[in-house]
Structures are given as C-alpha cells and as structure tokens.
Scaffold this motif. Structure first.
Motif, PDB file in Angstrom:
ATOM      1  N   ASP A 185     -26.645   8.772  21.355  1.00  0.00           N
ATOM      2  CA  ASP A 185     -25.583   9.416  19.775  1.00  0.00           C
ATOM      3  C   ASP A 185     -24.392   8.187  19.514  1.00  0.00           C
ATOM      4  OD1 ASP A 185     -27.243  12.152  19.238  1.00  0.00           O
ATOM      5  OD2 ASP A 185     -25.982  13.173  20.365  1.00  0.00           O
ATOM      6  N   TRP A 186     -24.488   7.978  19.837  1.00  0.00           N
ATOM      7  CA  TRP A 186     -23.545   6.949  19.752  1.00  0.00           C
ATOM      8  C   TRP A 186     -24.320   5.297  19.307  1.00  0.00           C
ATOM      9  CZ3 TRP A 186     -20.785   3.047  24.293  1.00  0.00           C
ATOM     10  CH2 TRP A 186     -19.534   3.261  23.985  1.00  0.00           C
ATOM     11  N   GLU A 187     -25.552   5.119  19.707  1.00  0.00           N
ATOM     12  CA  GLU A 187     -26.223   3.736  19.086  1.00  0.00           C
ATOM     13  C   GLU A 187     -26.844   4.341  17.682  1.00  0.00           C
ATOM     14  OE1 GLU A 187     -28.500   1.644  22.921  1.00  0.00           O
ATOM     15  OE2 GLU A 187     -28.820   3.413  22.057  1.00  0.00           O
ATOM     16  N   LEU A 188     -26.654   5.720  17.519  1.00  0.00           N
ATOM     17  CA  LEU A 188     -26.927   6.044  16.014  1.00  0.00           C
ATOM     18  C   LEU A 188     -26.096   6.098  14.986  1.00  0.00           C
ATOM     19  CD1 LEU A 188     -29.566   7.350  14.518  1.00  0.00           C
ATOM     20  CD2 LEU A 188     -28.517   9.487  15.248  1.00  0.00           C
ATOM     21  N   ARG A 193     -23.051   4.345  10.689  1.00  0.00           N
ATOM     22  CA  ARG A 193     -21.363   4.316  10.436  1.00  0.00           C
ATOM     23  C   ARG A 193     -20.768   2.730  10.791  1.00  0.00           C
ATOM     24  NH1 ARG A 193     -19.921  10.283   9.761  1.00  0.00           N
ATOM     25  NH2 ARG A 193     -21.603  10.892   8.274  1.00  0.00           N
ATOM     26  N   ASN A 194     -21.485   2.022  11.239  1.00  0.00           N
ATOM     27  CA  ASN A 194     -21.076   1.221  10.959  1.00  0.00           C
ATOM     28  C   ASN A 194     -20.111   1.323  12.706  1.00  0.00           C
ATOM     29  OD1 ASN A 194     -21.337  -1.786  11.654  1.00  0.00           O
ATOM     30  ND2 ASN A 194     -19.402  -1.833  10.014  1.00  0.00           N
ATOM     31  N   GLU A 195     -19.788   1.817  13.353  1.00  0.00           N
ATOM     32  CA  GLU A 195     -19.171   2.883  14.393  1.00  0.00           C
ATOM     33  C   GLU A 195     -19.318   1.766  15.864  1.00  0.00           C
ATOM     34  OE1 GLU A 195     -18.434   5.868  18.102  1.00  0.00           O
ATOM     35  OE2 GLU A 195     -19.132   6.651  16.131  1.00  0.00           O
ATOM     36  N   TYR A 196     -18.448   1.455  16.606  1.00  0.00           N
ATOM     37  CA  TYR A 196     -18.095   0.284  17.428  1.00  0.00           C
ATOM     38  C   TYR A 196     -18.714   1.285  18.804  1.00  0.00           C
ATOM     39  CZ  TYR A 196     -16.409  -0.789  22.345  1.00  0.00           C
ATOM     40  OH  TYR A 196     -16.724  -1.729  23.843  1.00  0.00           O
ATOM     41  N   SER A 246     -12.679   5.541  25.349  1.00  0.00           N
ATOM     42  CA  SER A 246     -13.558   7.091  23.877  1.00  0.00           C
ATOM     43  C   SER A 246     -13.985   7.929  25.166  1.00  0.00           C
ATOM     44  CB  SER A 246     -13.597   7.282  22.522  1.00  0.00           C
ATOM     45  OG  SER A 246     -14.976   6.762  22.847  1.00  0.00           O
ATOM     46  N   SER A 247     -14.518   9.293  24.942  1.00  0.00           N
ATOM     47  CA  SER A 247     -15.400   9.414  25.918  1.00  0.00           C
ATOM     48  C   SER A 247     -17.116   9.665  25.315  1.00  0.00           C
ATOM     49  CB  SER A 247     -15.392  11.140  25.425  1.00  0.00           C
ATOM     50  OG  SER A 247     -15.668  11.482  23.905  1.00  0.00           O
ATOM     51  N   ARG A 248     -17.190   8.361  24.335  1.00  0.00           N
ATOM     52  CA  ARG A 248     -18.538   8.162  23.295  1.00  0.00           C
ATOM     53  C   ARG A 248     -19.771   7.989  24.979  1.00  0.00           C
ATOM     54  NH1 ARG A 248     -21.513   9.267  19.062  1.00  0.00           N
ATOM     55  NH2 ARG A 248     -20.064   8.924  17.459  1.00  0.00           N
ATOM     56  N   ARG A 330     -17.042  13.096  14.449  1.00  0.00           N
ATOM     57  CA  ARG A 330     -18.350  12.270  15.457  1.00  0.00           C
ATOM     58  C   ARG A 330     -19.975  12.638  15.056  1.00  0.00           C
ATOM     59  NH1 ARG A 330     -17.473  12.206  22.118  1.00  0.00           N
ATOM     60  NH2 ARG A 330     -16.092  10.459  21.209  1.00  0.00           N
ATOM     61  N   TYR A 331     -20.500  11.348  14.679  1.00  0.00           N
ATOM     62  CA  TYR A 331     -21.612  11.331  14.345  1.00  0.00           C
ATOM     63  C   TYR A 331     -22.632  11.392  15.395  1.00  0.00           C
ATOM     64  CZ  TYR A 331     -25.386  10.581  10.903  1.00  0.00           C
ATOM     65  OH  TYR A 331     -26.801  10.606  10.579  1.00  0.00           O
ATOM     66  N   THR A 332     -23.863  12.338  14.927  1.00  0.00           N
ATOM     67  CA  THR A 332     -24.388  12.740  16.916  1.00  0.00           C
ATOM     68  C   THR A 332     -26.151  12.686  15.877  1.00  0.00           C
ATOM     69  OG1 THR A 332     -24.892  14.848  16.313  1.00  0.00           O
ATOM     70  CG2 THR A 332     -22.962  13.458  17.794  1.00  0.00           C
ATOM     71  N   ILE A 333     -27.084  13.098  15.843  1.00  0.00           N
ATOM     72  CA  ILE A 333     -28.302  12.925  16.069  1.00  0.00           C
ATOM     73  C   ILE A 333     -28.349  14.731  14.995  1.00  0.00           C
ATOM     74  CG2 ILE A 333     -29.152  14.828  17.749  1.00  0.00           C
ATOM     75  CD1 ILE A 333     -31.051  11.910  16.115  1.00  0.00           C
TER      76      ILE A 333
END
Length: 354
Positions: A185-188, A193-196, A246-248, A330-333
């Motif tokens: 999810d973090w990679e996605l 979203r260009n999230e770190y 973060s908890s990512r 929090r963006y996820t699948i």
C-alpha cells in the motif's frame, strides 16, 4: 545547535532491548543503566499484575526506587488522564507499562504527555505496540492510533510470554505478516500520490514478515523459541515505524479493515487476528500470493475465516465497504472504496466467508 524536527529526520528508538528467559529480573539493572531513579509508576491490569506487575514492583523497590501501581481496565483517554493524575500525585520520575498491550499503550500516551520516560514490559506478544511510537486508544468512543513516544527500553521475558494463551502469540504473527500488504500500500501511495517511501523501513518490515512465514511450522504453544522469534519481529516493526516516521511500514488497508471491524462487529476479535485475515484479502486485491499468507496463518493456528474470528460474514462485508474511510488521508489499494459485489467477491474467493 537547535534541531528542527520538521526538517530533520527524527528517529526515536528504544535504547535497551532485553529478550529472553528470566530477563524480568533485570528491570533494576536496566533502570540503573538508563539513569532512571526515584519514583516509578507501574501501569498494569488485574491479571497482568499477578503475572508480572507485583514482581516488577518488588524488583524496583529492591533496586532503590519506590513503586506505585495503577490498575487499568480499558484503553481510553479517560484512563490516560487517570494515570497522569496518579503520576503527578506520586511525583513519578518514570513509568512502566506491564501487560499484553493495553497497559503499554496507556503508559506510552501518559508518559508522552507528562514528558517522562517509560519502559515497555510485555506479558504477551499480541501486537507490535510493544516497541513502537504508536498507541491504540479509544477516543470519543472510536478506536484510533495515536502518535506517542517510543519506549526507552523493552524488557520481554520469554518465560512469561510463552506461558500466555497461544492465541495472543498467533495474533502477534498476524500483525507481523500484515507488513506485506502495508508495504505494498505504501509503495502504491508513493506511485500514485508521490508520497514519501522509505526503502530501509520497508526492507525491515518485509524481513520481519518473511521470517514469520518461513518459520510458521515451528511457532508452537508454550515454546520459548517461538516467543523469542515473534517478539524480535514485533520489535523490528517498531524500529521500522520509527525509521519511517509513521506507521506506514506496518499499517495499511488490512489495518483499516481491522479498525472498521472494531467499529462494526458486535464482538471483534484480537487486533492481530483481524489484521491477518485482512491481509489475506488485501493481498488478493494487490494481485499477490494471498494463498501463502493464508497457509502461513493456518500453520501457526491463527484465524483465516470469519467463522474462526467469531464474526458473522455480513460484518466482514460491511467492514470491507467502510475500511477506506477509516483513514481517508492514507492511500491504499482500497482507493475510494469497494463496491458491495467486489467486497463479497474478495471475501469469497479468499475463503474468508463461505
């Protein structure tokens, strides 16, 4: 020189970590090593007080500290305030959370607000809160994950942890295995979203999950080697989250599903159990090897179906439909949410519901 926490990467890790047979006896030595002196406040439950809380109190007093105890019954902000009042009353210099999760989370939040150090003393390995800077708490009737400080030390006595009901250890395995979909999810989110995205934190997270899957056959009840393996992986989770900031690395769509179940199901299961089942379904959505996740959980003895969770099928579907709204930032699948037919499909194909 003043460090700007907003521009610098701020990682908070435990200084001392003791894992092994009988290490509870070292609590006095750990306090001396960390220069913790004076008044200690122990946060524990009625059951865990008898398992370890009284021993910790006696050991601290033998080491020259005074020790007071607060008994807790639920992880709420009201309990945090009660602990803070007691800490101020006894002029506590440091706190210790002694328990399977709730007591540690309460000590974590109270100590953060009081700006006092705290030591984590888990009596079971049911989730990765034992070493992380996150705390699960009920605020205004809703379960949330709050930012807090990491413990200054972790003392995990595998003799005590292996004697706890095996269900707790199996739940801890579910929480660790859920790292796989959390990282996906973090990679996605990084791509869309260009999230770190932190490679080091992700690598530690994946490694912890891989170890549990590879050793699934050997994780057994009342087995100290199993307890040591799981505790080390849970501590690794805490470190990964601290590195990421973060908890990512350890919390994604599968955790959102679990939190949704907490709100929807009349009688939710353990956090790690629900995360394990959520991971099966989220791995399917990612197009990954969900069968491997399911097989590992079955070998360990963790739930893989709604029936084994003790939750009706309809609540699984409802939780899947609401999971995306738990942490909308929090963006996820799960994206903007599943349709009812898609939710039922993923739950049936992965055999979570029949």
């Amino acid at each position: 020189m003043t460090i700007d926490k907003n521009s610098a990467k701020w990682m908070q890790l435990p200084r001392d970590v003791l894992i092994g047979h009988g290490v509870l006896e070292e609590v006095g030595y750990v306090c001396r090593d960390l220069k913790l002196k004076g008044n200690a406040l122990i946060i524990t439950g009625s059951t865990t007080k008898d398992i370890a809380g009284k021993r910790v109190s006696n050991l601290l007093e033998s080491a020259g500290s005074s020790a007071e105890t607060v008994l807790t019954c639920k992880a709420t902000m009201e309990e945090v305030e009660k602990i803070m009042e007691k800490a101020l009353e006894v002029e506590a210099n440091f706190l210790l959370g002694v328990g399977s999760g709730r007591s540690i989370d309460l000590a974590k939040l109270a100590s953060t607000r009081l700006e006092l150090p705290f030591i984590s003393v888990p009596t079971a390995a049911s989730h990765d809160g034992i070493a992380s800077s996150r705390a699960s708490i009920v605020d205004n009737g809703r379960s949330t994950s709050a930012q807090a400080q990491a413990p200054i030390a972790v003392i995990a006595d595998t003799e005590i942890i292996s004697a706890a009901p095996f269900r707790f250890l199996a739940a801890g395995c579910g929480d660790i295995i859920s790292n796989y979909t959390a990282v996906l999810d973090w990679e996605l989110a990084s791509r869309i979203r260009n999230e770190y995205f932190g490679e080091y934190a992700a690598a530690i997270s994946r490694m912890a999950a891989r170890v549990i899957i590879d050793y699934a056959d050997s994780i057994k009840p009342e087995h100290e080697i199993s307890a040591r393996l799981v505790v080390k992986a849970l501590v690794s989770n805490g470190i990964a989250m601290s590195i990421a900031g973060s908890s990512r690395p350890a919390s994604g769509s599968e955790h959102m599903f679990s939190h949704a179940l907490d709100r929807i199901a009349p009688k939710p299961a353990l956090h790690g159990e629900q995360c394990g089942v959520g991971t099966i379904m989220m791995m399917y959505l990612h197009g990954g090897n969900w069968q491997e996740i399911r097989d590992a959980l079955k070998k360990i003895g963790a739930p893989v179906t709604a029936e084994e969770l003790g939750i009706e099928d309809k609540y699984i579907i409802e939780a899947l439909l609401h999971a995306h709204s738990i942490r909308p930032e929090r963006y996820t699948i799960l994206g903007s949410g599943l349709t009812p037919s898609a939710a039922e499909k993923v739950a049936r194909i992965t055999k979570v519901i029949s």
